[in-house]
Design a protein around this motif. Sequence first.
Motif, short mmCIF file in Angstrom:
data_model
loop_
_atom_site.label_atom_id
_atom_site.label_comp_id
_atom_site.label_asym_id
_atom_site.label_seq_id
_atom_site.Cartn_x
_atom_site.Cartn_y
_atom_site.Cartn_z
N ARG A 445 0.83 -1.22 0.00
CA ARG A 445 0.00 0.00 0.00
C ARG A 445 0.86 1.27 0.00
O ARG A 445 0.45 2.29 -0.56
N LYS A 446 2.04 1.20 0.62
CA LYS A 446 2.90 2.38 0.64
C LYS A 446 3.42 2.73 -0.75
O LYS A 446 3.83 3.87 -0.99
N ASP A 447 3.44 1.77 -1.65
CA ASP A 447 3.93 1.99 -3.01
C ASP A 447 2.90 1.46 -4.01
O ASP A 447 3.23 0.79 -4.97
N LEU A 448 1.63 1.78 -3.74
CA LEU A 448 0.53 1.13 -4.44
C LEU A 448 0.55 1.41 -5.93
O LEU A 448 0.33 0.50 -6.75
N ALA A 449 0.81 2.65 -6.33
CA ALA A 449 0.78 2.99 -7.76
C ALA A 449 1.84 2.23 -8.54
O ALA A 449 1.57 1.67 -9.61
N ALA A 450 3.08 2.20 -8.00
CA ALA A 450 4.15 1.49 -8.70
C ALA A 450 3.91 -0.01 -8.71
O ALA A 450 4.20 -0.69 -9.71
N VAL A 451 3.38 -0.55 -7.62
CA VAL A 451 3.11 -1.99 -7.56
C VAL A 451 2.01 -2.35 -8.55
O VAL A 451 2.11 -3.36 -9.27
N THR A 452 0.96 -1.54 -8.62
CA THR A 452 -0.11 -1.81 -9.57
C THR A 452 0.40 -1.76 -11.00
O THR A 452 0.03 -2.59 -11.85
N ALA A 453 1.27 -0.78 -11.30
CA ALA A 453 1.86 -0.71 -12.63
C ALA A 453 2.74 -1.93 -12.92
O ALA A 453 2.75 -2.46 -14.04
N GLY A 454 3.48 -2.39 -11.90
CA GLY A 454 4.31 -3.57 -12.09
C GLY A 454 3.51 -4.82 -12.34
O GLY A 454 3.95 -5.73 -13.06
N LEU A 455 2.28 -4.89 -11.77
CA LEU A 455 1.42 -6.04 -11.97
C LEU A 455 0.55 -5.91 -13.22
O LEU A 455 -0.25 -6.81 -13.51
N THR A 456 0.70 -4.79 -13.93
CA THR A 456 -0.14 -4.55 -15.11
C THR A 456 0.69 -4.44 -16.39
O THR A 456 0.37 -5.07 -17.40
N LEU A 457 1.76 -3.62 -16.35
CA LEU A 457 2.56 -3.37 -17.54
C LEU A 457 3.56 -4.49 -17.77
O LEU A 457 3.88 -5.27 -16.86
N HIS A 458 4.09 -4.55 -19.00
CA HIS A 458 5.05 -5.61 -19.33
C HIS A 458 6.47 -5.24 -18.93
O HIS A 458 7.36 -6.08 -18.99
N TRP A 459 6.71 -3.99 -18.53
CA TRP A 459 8.06 -3.57 -18.15
C TRP A 459 8.45 -4.18 -16.82
O TRP A 459 7.63 -4.30 -15.90
N ASN A 460 9.72 -4.57 -16.70
CA ASN A 460 10.28 -5.03 -15.43
C ASN A 460 11.78 -4.75 -15.44
O ASN A 460 12.34 -4.35 -16.46
N SER A 461 12.42 -4.97 -14.32
CA SER A 461 13.83 -4.60 -14.15
C SER A 461 14.79 -5.73 -14.49
O SER A 461 15.94 -5.73 -14.02
N GLY A 462 14.35 -6.68 -15.29
CA GLY A 462 15.24 -7.77 -15.67
C GLY A 462 16.50 -7.30 -16.38
O GLY A 462 17.61 -7.71 -16.03
N PRO A 463 16.40 -6.42 -17.41
CA PRO A 463 17.63 -5.92 -18.05
C PRO A 463 18.54 -5.18 -17.10
O PRO A 463 19.77 -5.22 -17.25
N VAL A 464 17.96 -4.50 -16.11
CA VAL A 464 18.79 -3.78 -15.14
C VAL A 464 19.58 -4.76 -14.29
O VAL A 464 20.78 -4.59 -14.05
N GLU A 465 18.92 -5.83 -13.83
CA GLU A 465 19.61 -6.83 -13.01
C GLU A 465 20.70 -7.52 -13.82
O GLU A 465 21.76 -7.86 -13.29
N GLY A 466 20.46 -7.73 -15.12
CA GLY A 466 21.50 -8.31 -15.95
C GLY A 466 22.72 -7.43 -16.06
O GLY A 466 23.86 -7.91 -16.02
N ASN A 467 22.52 -6.12 -16.16
CA ASN A 467 23.66 -5.20 -16.20
C ASN A 467 24.37 -5.12 -14.86
O ASN A 467 25.60 -4.95 -14.82
N VAL A 468 23.64 -5.25 -13.77
CA VAL A 468 24.30 -5.29 -12.45
C VAL A 468 25.20 -6.51 -12.34
O VAL A 468 26.32 -6.45 -11.81
N THR A 469 24.75 -7.65 -12.88
CA THR A 469 25.59 -8.84 -12.89
C THR A 469 26.84 -8.62 -13.73
O THR A 469 27.95 -9.06 -13.37
N ARG A 470 26.69 -7.92 -14.86
CA ARG A 470 27.85 -7.61 -15.70
C ARG A 470 28.82 -6.69 -14.98
O ARG A 470 30.05 -6.82 -15.10
N ILE A 471 28.30 -5.76 -14.18
CA ILE A 471 29.17 -4.86 -13.41
C ILE A 471 30.01 -5.64 -12.41
O ILE A 471 31.19 -5.34 -12.19
#
Length: 495
Positions: A445-471
Motif C-alpha cells: 500500500r505504501k507503493d501502491l501505484a508502482a506496484v499496480t503498474a508492475g502487476l499490469t505493464l510488461h516492463w520489469n527490471s530484468g535488463p537492469v539486473e542483468g547489467n548489475v551482474t555484468r558490473i
Amino acid sequence: MGRTVRIAARCSEPNAPCPVCGTMSERVHSRYVRRLADTAVGAQVTAIDLLVRRFVCGNTNCAKRTFAEQVDRLTFRYGRRTVTLQRLLERLALDLGGQAGSRMAEHLAVPISASTLLRQIHRLEVPGVPAVEVLGVDEFAFRRGRTFGTILIDMHTRRPVDVLPDHTSDTFAAWLREHPHVKLICRDRGGSFADGAQRALPGVPQVADRWHLLDNLATAVERAVRRHRGCLRPLQPPVPDSEPAPETSAQQRVRDRWAEIRALRERGLQIQTISARLGLDRKTVRRYYHAAQVDSLLQIRIGGSSVLDPYKTYLTARWEEGCGNAEILREEIHARGYRGGRKTVRRFLNSLAERRGPVPGPQPPLKVGDVVRWIVGRPENQSETARQSLKDLCDRCEHTQQVSRLARDFTAMLRRREGHQLTDWLTRADDSQIKELQTFANGLRKDLAAVTAGLTLHWNSGPVEGNVTRIKLLKRQSYGRAGFALLRRRILLAN
C-alpha cells in the motif's frame, strides 16, 4: 627478421588534404619514416616502416603551415599503432581489463603492459546520454554493504546510459532534472529511487519490479510457515502388527509334555503313577497336571529371571518408535534404575529384531525452504511428490493452507499481470489474520501505484539486473582496485 615481421611501405597518393582547412596540397616539404605496430602475422610481432611525406598547406589563411599525410584505415594522428591494432587493444582493455588483457595480448603477439591498456580506456570518448523514454534504475555495490553506485539503463536498447557515484535520492533527482525526457521509470522496491523520481518528475509513472515483489512475498511466506513449523512433521504411519514369533525348542517341549500328561490324566492315572512312568519329578508333573491350558505354562520364563525384565516393556516401546541404539537406551533405563550392561540391552534388541523385523524410522519433517518453493513456485513445474506433500501439509494445518491460498493467488495475479485485482487481494490479506501477509500488504500500500503498474505493464527490471551482474564481472576483473572513472567507462563502453 627472427621473430619479427617488418614491412617497408610508402604512400603513393600525389596529394593530401590539410587536417585543419581541408585544402589539397601537392607541395612536399620533407619525408620521414614512421614505424607503426600492427596485428600479428603468422603469430609474429609485426611492424610497418611507413615512409610518409610532410606537405605545405597552400592556404595562406590556415593556421597550419605544414602537415603529415595520413593513410585512411591505417594511421591516425600521433599514433604509433595501426588503426586495426588500436581497436583491438581497446576491445581487450574494455572487455578484459588491465592484467587479463595484457596476458591475452601476449598470446596474440602484440605485447603490451596492463597500465598501457588502461590508458587506452581513459583516452576513449564517452558518448552523451541519449533521449531515454523508459528508464531502468538500480543500485550496485562498489564495496559490498558499504558504498554503492547507481546504474541507469535504456529499457528499449537494454544498454547502460549513465552511472552515478552514489545511490542517494538527491543525486538521482538531479540527474532526472537534467534529462526531463524520461516518460517511465522501472525500479526496485527501494525508497531512495522512488523519492528522487517523485521530487524531480512528479507526474512520471513508476513501475515496481515483479521479481522483487515475488521475493518480498517469499520472505513473508517463509516467516509464516516457520511460525507453524511444528506442523511440518508428517503423520507417522501406524506400525503394522508383526507376525507372532516362532516357538523355540523349549516352548515346543513344554507343549508336547503338557499334551502327554493331559492324555495320561484323561485315562485316569494319578500324579504318582505319571511321575513314575515318565521319570519326572512329582512337582513338575503336578504343575502340568493341574494346568488347564498350555499357555499358562508358556508364560513362565524358562531359564530364570533377568535384570532387564522390569525394563523390557519400555525398551520394546522405544524400539517400535524407531530407536535401536543400545547405548542410548541403556542410558535411558539406567536413569530408571537399571544396573546392567550394554550387551544385555543389545541382545534383547536383537531378539526383537529377529521376531518382529526392522522398524522403519520416523519420517523427517519438511524443510521450510521446500514448502516456500512449493507455494510460491509455478505448480506446473513441480513434481507429483511435491504437490502431494503440500496438499498433506495443508490438510493438517489450516494456517499453512490459508497462506498457500493467498500466496498462490498473488503469484497468479503477478504472472498474468492482472493488477486490477490487487485491491481485492489486499482486503483478503487483511481479513486473513496472518500477520506476515498483513505486513506484506501494508508494504504494498505504501507503493501502491508502482506496484499496480508492475502487476499490469510488461516492463520489469530484468535488463537492469542483468547489467548489475555484468558490473560485478567488470569489478572482479579489476581486482577491486578500479576507480569510479575507469569503472564507469568500462560499464558504458564495454559490450
